[in-house]
Design an enzyme around this catalytic site. Structure first.
Site, PDB file in Angstrom:
ATOM      1  N   GLN A 137     -37.502  -3.292  66.333  1.00  0.00           N
ATOM      2  CA  GLN A 137     -37.541  -2.589  65.056  1.00  0.00           C
ATOM      3  C   GLN A 137     -37.929  -1.125  65.227  1.00  0.00           C
ATOM      4  O   GLN A 137     -37.908  -0.367  64.268  1.00  0.00           O
ATOM      5  CB  GLN A 137     -38.548  -3.266  64.116  1.00  0.00           C
ATOM      6  CG  GLN A 137     -38.140  -4.669  63.705  1.00  0.00           C
ATOM      7  CD  GLN A 137     -39.205  -5.352  62.857  1.00  0.00           C
ATOM      8  OE1 GLN A 137     -39.664  -6.429  63.203  1.00  0.00           O
ATOM      9  NE2 GLN A 137     -39.605  -4.754  61.743  1.00  0.00           N
TER      10      GLN A 137
ATOM     11  N   ARG B  60     -43.507  -8.960  56.754  1.00  0.00           N
ATOM     12  CA  ARG B  60     -42.933  -8.512  55.485  1.00  0.00           C
ATOM     13  C   ARG B  60     -44.003  -7.912  54.553  1.00  0.00           C
ATOM     14  O   ARG B  60     -44.078  -8.206  53.363  1.00  0.00           O
ATOM     15  CB  ARG B  60     -42.187  -9.636  54.782  1.00  0.00           C
ATOM     16  CG  ARG B  60     -41.184  -9.078  53.778  1.00  0.00           C
ATOM     17  CD  ARG B  60     -40.038 -10.019  53.487  1.00  0.00           C
ATOM     18  NE  ARG B  60     -39.026  -9.365  52.659  1.00  0.00           N
ATOM     19  CZ  ARG B  60     -37.765  -9.751  52.556  1.00  0.00           C
ATOM     20  NH1 ARG B  60     -37.336 -10.766  53.249  1.00  0.00           N
ATOM     21  NH2 ARG B  60     -36.924  -9.114  51.773  1.00  0.00           N
ATOM     22  N   CYS B  61     -44.852  -7.101  55.142  1.00  0.00           N
ATOM     23  CA  CYS B  61     -45.813  -6.325  54.364  1.00  0.00           C
ATOM     24  C   CYS B  61     -46.223  -5.132  55.188  1.00  0.00           C
ATOM     25  O   CYS B  61     -45.861  -5.026  56.350  1.00  0.00           O
ATOM     26  CB  CYS B  61     -47.040  -7.150  53.976  1.00  0.00           C
ATOM     27  SG  CYS B  61     -48.311  -7.246  55.259  1.00  0.00           S
TER      28      CYS B  61
ATOM     29  N   GLU C  11     -40.753  -5.488  50.758  1.00  0.00           N
ATOM     30  CA  GLU C  11     -41.896  -6.314  51.118  1.00  0.00           C
ATOM     31  C   GLU C  11     -42.758  -6.693  49.918  1.00  0.00           C
ATOM     32  O   GLU C  11     -43.559  -7.623  49.998  1.00  0.00           O
ATOM     33  CB  GLU C  11     -42.718  -5.588  52.178  1.00  0.00           C
ATOM     34  CG  GLU C  11     -41.886  -5.408  53.443  1.00  0.00           C
ATOM     35  CD  GLU C  11     -42.589  -4.605  54.509  1.00  0.00           C
ATOM     36  OE1 GLU C  11     -43.533  -3.879  54.169  1.00  0.00           O
ATOM     37  OE2 GLU C  11     -42.188  -4.703  55.672  1.00  0.00           O
TER      38      GLU C  11
END
Length: 801
Positions: free
Chosen positions: A234, A381-382, A754
């Site tokens: 990523q 996802r935060c 997110e």
């Protein structure tokens, strides 16, 4: 708006257009380009020898039988890497991690040896032939026990060191203590408070479990001295920098390519031992080496999320006005501190835990602890521990409401930060950019007829024979995304800016390159829309390229919902540079003053004379043959955007569950999610991202967990044990929105992907607890699977017929 303008807007497909994703056709036709699809001449395959023990001394490693197997080229161990100085590697959190176990193993499935063979089947056979003799050591998987005086030493390499990357260490298994807020003033408020509540809770260890596991193909060219690595990352530029630090190869000779990576969710931010070992093997053998982990390896060794033991306290007056918040966390980091957090914030953005509320006093402390579990701690996802922060404040507000006999919606409305107070300085050091929380919650309450739901619940509670209990959950959250301002955020000394380079070709089409990397966010679609609106080039004529460090400008990658807040801003600013140069060229072509020319969707017109105009396409051709005197040819721009602040999207969620008192079966009857992400680039993609985030939130709240037994055995390392919801289990989502633009972002955008994960999880818990709240239950730990929920029902005697 006239017909011509509407037609031009339609052709542009810019900001606000629900444009279909350009990425989808190749994916749905099976034409994605993943790391495991890479085939190179002479490529070898690798596999890991992993420890069956959670804590053990390595007495010996016998490689002879494996090396004797035809087709095996190498078996690397720490002893082979040590002369190269590559047996340990830096983590993103300022710690170091063993690439291959150096004298001992500290978690089950830790990397011990790296086998390289002609194909993956020979490599797998050779793994079984490597003989490792272990001497078992005491195991500790409970972070509280890890801090006891007689606890086993997990990190022998740190013995005698009373300080680490983040300050003093008070115990051999202690990593750091991080604090924010005014401890003494907060304590005084609690001493004099009319009402206080306190609750301890566990946010269980979970795993992002992306569709594609981690892997790489490393290829070192011995003649040119160039290293090329295809990798599931990523943040490819960060990987290049880390590889350069480890190998001493100049970054100019390193090319990192991140193709389609099949989901990330934070799991593919860090650098894993398999990457380093593959690179070393390729350098030593002079051939490409591919390493792709199995699903069990991914679940048991790559970065986990959460594992926070939290105690929260609120002080309030009798009317429900919150006066102070106090939180302490014991954070289980596993065997190495490999969290993907900004350097200055070892507990990430956890200090957003005052949430959407006007809380004048707060103090937070977090203790990081080593245990015999696999390392990690990613922003699943935060944005860097925001999910845990939102969970603790939302649970505590519910508990306070329960103690005061107030409705959970009422207490939130009473304590929201008023919209006129923005930008708002929190007592823990963050500055919220904008918000309108009251409007958001009231819109949700009206949409679901909240009073009718409460009336139905009261009626059901009044019936002692009712088989199904009813719970109503609410979550009103504020997230912090857009990491980040370099004055506050860096990773390994790299400021968390991001970048965009745009080149407009003579025919008016364009290519744009960014330092981010998509994993399903729809960058090829939405990034082109930003350029379309800002520069007047139809989105269909814009190619978006990411993930190749040899062509993309340096950027810090994609995670923490930073694509639109940071890269999107760079794109807008680069587009405006293109537009401004194009305006000057247009004025030159029309032989008028530049001050008399203005931009109009896809062209430049003379003020007061709309018939006098030049389209962007006409200007693009002129940029390569007819520019004003003294101007450089071409139509290109580069922008590196270092944001002045984070952005703070928010939302209001409501969940209704029905729980069978006899079996614990929990049905999500309704879930209504309202998000505010500021300016909405592509409403359709936003809705898809919200659906995905809610589904992952449902998975965490209702089933995901990575439990260990006392011997350090992970009990959930396959998809037989780890809950991944399908369309059968996933509830129906209802989505809504308000728009509160960020005042400091060039587009007013905040980020959204997110937020639904962050907000949904405490909302599910709120609903489950609410089903039992009338019986005095204040909290139930996740995951809320049928067995856990039945246990709560059984403890209350509700399962008795």
């Amino acid at each position: 708006m006239d017909t011509s303008t509407i037609d031009r807007l339609s052709k542009l497909e810019g900001i606000g257009c629900s444009r279909k994703r350009r990425e989808d056709p190749r994916f749905i036709q099976g034409k994605g380009n993943y790391v495991d699809d890479m085939k190179m001449p002479g490529m070898l395959f690798a596999a890991m020898v992993r420890s069956p023990y959670a804590h053990a001394r390595i007495v010996s490693i016998d490689k002879s039988r494996a090396l004797a197997l035809p087709g095996v080229h190498a078996v690397l161990t720490a002893a082979d890497l040590k002369p190269l100085g590559l047996h340990w590697m830096p983590t993103l959190a300022g710690d170091v991690q063993a690439v291959l176990a150096d004298e001992k193993v500290s978690f089950q499935n830790q990397e011990v040896a790296f086998v390289v063979a002609d194909d993956r089947y020979i490599a797998a056979d050779a793994v079984e032939l490597v003989e490792v003799e272990y001497e078992e050591l005491p195991v500790v998987v409970d972070p509280f026990k890890a801090l006891e005086a007689d606890a086993p030493v997990i990190r022998d390499d740190l013995q005698g060191k009373d300080s680490g990357a983040h300050g003093a260490r008070r115990h051999h298994n202690h990593i750091f203590t991080w604090e924010a807020g005014d401890k003494d003033r907060t304590a005084r408020v609690f001493e004099n408070a009319e009402v206080t509540v306190k609750e301890s809770m566990l946010y269980q260890r979970v795993h992002p479990c992306p569709l594609e596991t981690c892997g790489c193909v490393a290829s070192f060219d011995k003649v040119r001295g160039d290293l090329t690595v295809y990798i599931t990352s990523q943040a490819p530029h960060v990987v290049r920098t880390v590889v350069g630090m480890l190998s001493s190869i100049p970054e100019s000779k390193i090319r990192i390519i991140s193709p389609d990576i099949g989901g990330g969710f934070g799991n593919k931010v860090g650098v894993y031992p398999g990457y380093v070992a593959s690179i070393v093997a390729s350098i030593v053998l002079g051939r490409p080496v591919k390493w792709i982990e199995s699903r069990t390896e991914n679940l048991s060794t790559t970065a986990f999320a959460r594992d926070y033991h939290m105690t929260g306290e609120l002080a309030a007056d009798k009317d429900g006005r919150i006066k102070a918040l106090r939180v302490h966390v014991t954070a289980d980091h596993g065997a190495f501190d490999a969290c993907a957090d900004p350097t200055k914030f070892p507990a990430g953005m956890f200090h957003v835990c005052t949430g959407s509320y006007e809380i004048p006093n707060a103090f937070v402390s977090v203790d990081g602890v080593y245990t015999n579990k696999f390392p990690g701690g990613v922003a699943y996802r935060c944005s860097f521990r925001v999910t845990e922060a939102v969970y603790i404040i939302e649970r505590m507000v519910d508990i306070l409401a329960q103690k005061l006999g107030m409705d959970k919606a009422e207490i939130r409305l009473k304590n929201f930060i008023p919209k006129e107070r923005f930008p708002y300085q929190t007592p823990l050091g963050l500055e919220y950019d904008s918000g309108n929380y009251d409007t958001a919650l009231r819109k949700v309450m009206d949409a679901v007829d909240y009073s009718a739901l409460r009336a139905e619940q009261a009626q059901r509670r009044a019936d002692p024979t009712a088989e199904w209990l009813m719970g109503i959950g609410i979550c009103t959250f504020t997230e912090v995304v857009g990491a980040g301002p370099s004055k506050m955020c860096d990773i390994l000394g790299l400021g968390m800016f991001d970048s965009c380079e745009i080149r407009v070709h003579p025919d008016g089409s364009a290519i744009a390159r960014m330092g981010t990397i998509t994993q399903g966010q729809g960058h090829q679609t939405t990034y082109a829309q930003i350029i379309a609106t800002e520069a007047g080039i139809p989105a269909s004529l814009i190619e978006i390229e990411e993930g190749d460090t040899s062509t993309a400008p340096y950027g810090l990658g994609t995670y923490g919902s930073r694509s639109t807040p940071v890269a999107g801003a760079a794109i807008a600013r680069a587009s405006r540079k293109i537009r401004e140069k194009a305006r000057l060229i247009a004025a030159h072509l029309m032989e008028v003053s530049a001050d008399d020319v203005e931009f109009d969707l896809d062209r430049f017109v003379v003020k007061g004379s709309p018939d006098q105009s030049k389209t962007l396409k006409e200007v693009a051709m002129a940029a390569y043959n007819n520019v004003p005197e003294g101007m450089e040819m071409g139509l290109e721009a580069v922008d590196y955007y270092d944001p002045p602040n984070f952005t703070f999207p928010f939302g209001a969620y409501l969940c209704v569950v029905d729980i069978n008192r006899y079996s614990g079966e929990t049905k999500v009857r309704r879930f209504y999610a309202l998000d505010d992400c500021g300016t909405r680039i592509n409403p359709m993609i936003i809705e898809g991202q919200v659906h995905g985030g809610l589904t992952e939130g449902y998975a965490v709240a209702m089933g995901q967990e990575m439990p260990y037994d006392e011997a350090g055995n992970l009990l959930g390392a396959t998809l037989m044990d780890y809950f991944i919801p399908t369309s059968v289990e996933t509830p129906k989502w209802e989505t809504d929105f308000t728009v509160t633009p960020s005042p400091h972002h060039p587009l007013g955008a905040k980020g959204v992907a997110e937020s639904p994960h962050v907000g949904s999880i405490p909302c599910f818990t709120s609903a489950v607890v609410d089903a039992f709240a009338h019986l005095g239950v204040t909290h139930v730990n996740m995951p809320h699977n049928a067995y856990r929920v039945w246990q709560q029902s059984h403890a209350l005697g509700l399962d008795q017929r």
